[in-house]
Write a protein that holds these residues in place. Structure first.
Motif, PDB file in Angstrom:
ATOM      1  N   GLY A  80      -8.918  42.679  19.613  1.00  6.29           N
ATOM      2  CA  GLY A  80      -8.822  41.261  19.314  1.00  6.29           C
ATOM      3  C   GLY A  80      -9.339  40.311  20.376  1.00  6.29           C
ATOM      4  O   GLY A  80      -9.101  39.098  20.298  1.00  6.29           O
ATOM      5  N   VAL A  83     -14.444  38.677  18.327  1.00  6.10           N
ATOM      6  CA  VAL A  83     -14.512  38.663  16.868  1.00  6.10           C
ATOM      7  C   VAL A  83     -15.978  38.608  16.444  1.00  6.10           C
ATOM      8  O   VAL A  83     -16.834  38.128  17.188  1.00  6.10           O
ATOM      9  CB  VAL A  83     -13.757  37.452  16.275  1.00  6.10           C
ATOM     10  CG1 VAL A  83     -12.279  37.561  16.548  1.00  6.10           C
ATOM     11  CG2 VAL A  83     -14.307  36.136  16.836  1.00  6.10           C
ATOM     12  N   SER A  93     -12.585  35.528  21.040  1.00  9.05           N
ATOM     13  CA  SER A  93     -11.435  34.963  20.342  1.00  9.05           C
ATOM     14  C   SER A  93     -10.643  34.130  21.349  1.00  9.05           C
ATOM     15  O   SER A  93     -10.983  34.066  22.537  1.00  9.05           O
ATOM     16  CB  SER A  93     -10.560  36.088  19.800  1.00  9.05           C
ATOM     17  OG  SER A  93     -10.016  36.832  20.887  1.00  9.05           O
ATOM     18  N   GLU A  94      -9.591  33.479  20.886  1.00 10.46           N
ATOM     19  CA  GLU A  94      -8.732  32.738  21.830  1.00 10.46           C
ATOM     20  C   GLU A  94      -8.187  33.688  22.890  1.00 10.46           C
ATOM     21  O   GLU A  94      -8.087  33.339  24.071  1.00 10.46           O
ATOM     22  CB  GLU A  94      -7.583  32.063  21.071  1.00 10.46           C
ATOM     23  CG  GLU A  94      -6.673  31.260  21.979  1.00 10.46           C
ATOM     24  CD  GLU A  94      -5.524  30.600  21.235  1.00 10.46           C
ATOM     25  OE1 GLU A  94      -4.686  29.957  21.886  1.00 10.46           O
ATOM     26  OE2 GLU A  94      -5.477  30.744  20.001  1.00 10.46           O
ATOM     27  N   LYS A  95      -7.881  34.876  22.473  1.00  4.04           N
ATOM     28  CA  LYS A  95      -7.370  35.900  23.393  1.00  4.04           C
ATOM     29  C   LYS A  95      -8.416  36.225  24.461  1.00  4.04           C
ATOM     30  O   LYS A  95      -8.084  36.405  25.634  1.00  4.04           O
ATOM     31  CB  LYS A  95      -7.014  37.156  22.588  1.00  4.04           C
ATOM     32  CG  LYS A  95      -6.281  38.232  23.341  1.00  4.04           C
ATOM     33  CD  LYS A  95      -5.911  39.358  22.381  1.00  4.04           C
ATOM     34  CE  LYS A  95      -5.144  40.468  23.075  1.00  4.04           C
ATOM     35  NZ  LYS A  95      -4.781  41.560  22.142  1.00  4.04           N
TER      36      LYS A  95
END
Length: 287
Positions: A80, A83, A93-95
């Motif tokens: 994750g 993406v 991603s934000e992660k």
């Protein structure tokens, strides 16, 4: 032992890949990420990225780094941090955007997620599902360029630059002797009607271009008062050469083998696109 060494290498690549994506805006292709690691990583050397080995089974050449890199990117997607909609353009991603590298530990933050996904059968076969463009024509193009006589390769480079709207001089760099070390010379006129003198150097090499070659080219530029330089090679440039090209007030644009292929495709220079189709899973799934 070998497996542990491979996992450690992939863990290192994960960190460097995320750093590369953060430094370049967070949205890149695999090739762009790998190139950023190759040119600027302080942990992974260019020799590691460029290493070539011969397969004992097939006898063909391969890059060990490419395998480790592709698995590392796949794991970051599964965990994750990255993406992708088409498996070609990758986006943080934000992660991935907020990861703190002083605390990031792939062995703890990525591996357990990947292992769980593998155990429940979430992961698919890369070879079957990865949307990768057919780039075999690029290998064919570079092989053809390497077989060219030096004069023909210089002619190719001059023609490509002409397609790029550079007004080439018809005397400098066309006699192959007495041209002051240049393979071409021309002019670029910008939108505000400012004309810039451009020098061309073309190297049809297998080995990487080093910084002394850049310095030599800059000296040839001085002879013709060139304000801008373009250095083209079928191979690649060392990190020191890339740094040397950016030194001083006159930055030299470096074009390697991959970029030659991209420019040839962009301008349709002696190539023709072919449209084909890839069968969907409806036709290929076993039922």
């Amino acid at each position: 032992m070998a497996l542990n060494k491979t996992l450690k290498s992939e863990n290192l690549i994960m960190s460097e890949a995320l750093k590369a994506m953060q430094s370049l805006g967070g949205k890149l292709t695999r090739k762009e990420i790998k190139r950023e690691i190759r040119d600027h990583s302080k942990i992974i050397s260019e020799e590691t990225v460029d290493e070539v080995k011969i397969s004992k089974k097939s006898g063909s050449k391969y890059h060990p780094f490419d395998y480790r890199f592709n698995f590392s990117i796949k794991d970051l997607i599964t965990a994750g941090y990255i993406v992708t909609d088409d498996n070609h353009i990758l986006e943080l991603s934000e992660k991935g955007r907020t990861v703190k590298f002083e605390k990031f530990n792939p062995a703890k933050d990525v591996r357990p997620i990947v292992d769980e996904a593998t155990n429940i059968g979430v992961l698919n076969d890369d070879e079957k599902n990865e949307n990768v463009d057919d780039e075999s024509w690029k290998d064919e193009l570079l092989t053809s360029l390497l077989k060219m006589a030096p004069q023909k390769f210089e002619l190719f480079c001059r023609g490509l630059l002409k397609e790029m709207k550079i007004d080439l001089d018809d005397t400098i760099g066309v006699q192959y002797v007495g041209d002051g070390g240049l393979d071409g010379f021309g002019y670029i006129t910008s939108g505000d009607f400012r004309t810039t003198r451009v020098a061309l150097q073309a190297k049809r090499w297998d080995g990487k271009v080093s910084s002394p070659e850049i310095d030599k080219f800059r000296g040839a530029m001085d002879k013709h008062n060139a304000e801008y330089g373009v250095f083209i090679t079928t191979s690649d440039f060392t990190r020191d050469a890339i740094k040397a090209a950016k030194v001083g007030t006159r930055v030299i644009t470096l074009i390697n083998g991959d970029q030659i292929c991209e420019l040839v495709a962009k301008y349709g220079y002696y190539v023709k696109p072919i449209t084909t189709y890839r069968l969907g899973s409806f036709y290929t799934d076993d039922e």
